[in-house]
Design a protein around this motif. Structure first.
Motif, PDB file in Angstrom:
ATOM      1  N   VAL A 125       0.868  -1.176   0.000  1.00  0.00           N
ATOM      2  CA  VAL A 125       0.000   0.000   0.000  1.00  0.00           C
ATOM      3  C   VAL A 125       0.904   1.225   0.000  1.00  0.00           C
ATOM      4  N   ARG A 126       0.455   2.277  -0.645  1.00  0.00           N
ATOM      5  CA  ARG A 126       1.240   3.508  -0.661  1.00  0.00           C
ATOM      6  C   ARG A 126       0.314   4.711  -0.590  1.00  0.00           C
ATOM      7  N   VAL A 127       0.892   5.843  -0.234  1.00  0.00           N
ATOM      8  CA  VAL A 127       0.153   7.097  -0.143  1.00  0.00           C
ATOM      9  C   VAL A 127       0.776   8.076  -1.124  1.00  0.00           C
ATOM     10  N   LEU A 128      -0.065   8.641  -1.988  1.00  0.00           N
ATOM     11  CA  LEU A 128       0.373   9.627  -2.973  1.00  0.00           C
ATOM     12  C   LEU A 128      -0.262  10.973  -2.645  1.00  0.00           C
ATOM     13  N   ASP A 129       0.440  12.043  -2.950  1.00  0.00           N
ATOM     14  CA  ASP A 129      -0.125  13.383  -2.822  1.00  0.00           C
ATOM     15  C   ASP A 129      -1.125  13.547  -3.972  1.00  0.00           C
ATOM     16  N   LEU A 130      -2.354  13.904  -3.648  1.00  0.00           N
ATOM     17  CA  LEU A 130      -3.402  14.042  -4.664  1.00  0.00           C
ATOM     18  C   LEU A 130      -3.063  15.115  -5.697  1.00  0.00           C
ATOM     19  N   ARG A 131      -2.339  16.138  -5.286  1.00  0.00           N
ATOM     20  CA  ARG A 131      -2.038  17.253  -6.202  1.00  0.00           C
ATOM     21  C   ARG A 131      -1.150  16.858  -7.365  1.00  0.00           C
ATOM     22  N   ASP A 132      -0.098  16.085  -7.087  1.00  0.00           N
ATOM     23  CA  ASP A 132       0.870  15.812  -8.148  1.00  0.00           C
ATOM     24  C   ASP A 132       1.247  14.335  -8.278  1.00  0.00           C
TER      25      ASP A 132
END
Length: 188
Positions: A125-132
């Protein structure tokens, strides 16, 4: 640049480290040579209160219910990049009574098919910044420790006094979604 893998049980203070963070994408990736397993693997997102209990059946986001009532958490119909599934979270829009957003996976009808998560080569699982779409956090590969499990809690995004944190969980369940539903109070 990819984030360094986080081990089970570790957490990170997302909004304290990135105060401008307003939304994230939770990406789940699975890999297996078993196409039947991949076809029956379900990712769900549970919106829970402070006691880690799902608010209602409408607060379970999965392939049959792509968004929760407040529209702050939505499973994307089309995935960007190499993730198997992605869930978008508008941090400011998450209702105040939601304390945890838990990402789980399970094998649909696993017992009849004799499939287990031990057949996975990769589960992360990973977390990405929604903006970029920059990667902020990613878990270690959780697959090597899986054997006969048919359900898995991958990670959770949760409120903390300093804002939002993310924790890699990696807890397997031999009784699949039923076991997770019992622990999180999901109505079946």
């Amino acid at each position: 640049m990819a984030a360094r893998p986080m081990a089970r049980g570790s957490n990170v203070e997302l909004t304290r480290e990135i105060p401008s963070l307003t939304g994230v994408v939770l990406g789940v990736r699975f890999a297996s040579s078993e196409s039947v397993l991949m076809d029956n693997l379900v990712v769900a997102t549970l919106l829970c209160d402070a006691r880690s209990r799902v608010l209602s059946d409408r607060h379970v986001v999965f392939f049959n219910q792509l968004v929760e009532p407040d529209l702050s958490v939505a499973q994307l119909e089309r995935v960007v990049g190499t993730d198997t599934e992605q869930v978008e979270v508008d941090l400011a829009g998450v209702p105040a009574d939601v304390a945890r957003i838990v990402v789980v996976a399970y094998i649909n009808e696993a017992l009849g098919q004799r499939r287990t998560l031990g057949q996975l080569r990769e589960a992360s699982v990973r977390v990405l910044d929604l903006r970029d779409s920059s990667e902020l956090v990613r878990s270690e590969n959780l697959a090597p420790s899986l054997r006969a499990e048919t359900g898995l809690v991958l990670g959770e995004l949760y409120r903390h006094t300093t804002g939002w944190k993310f924790k890699v969980v990696g807890q397997g369940y031999a009784n699949g979604f039923e076991g997770m539903a019992a622990d999180y109070g999901v109505p079946l």
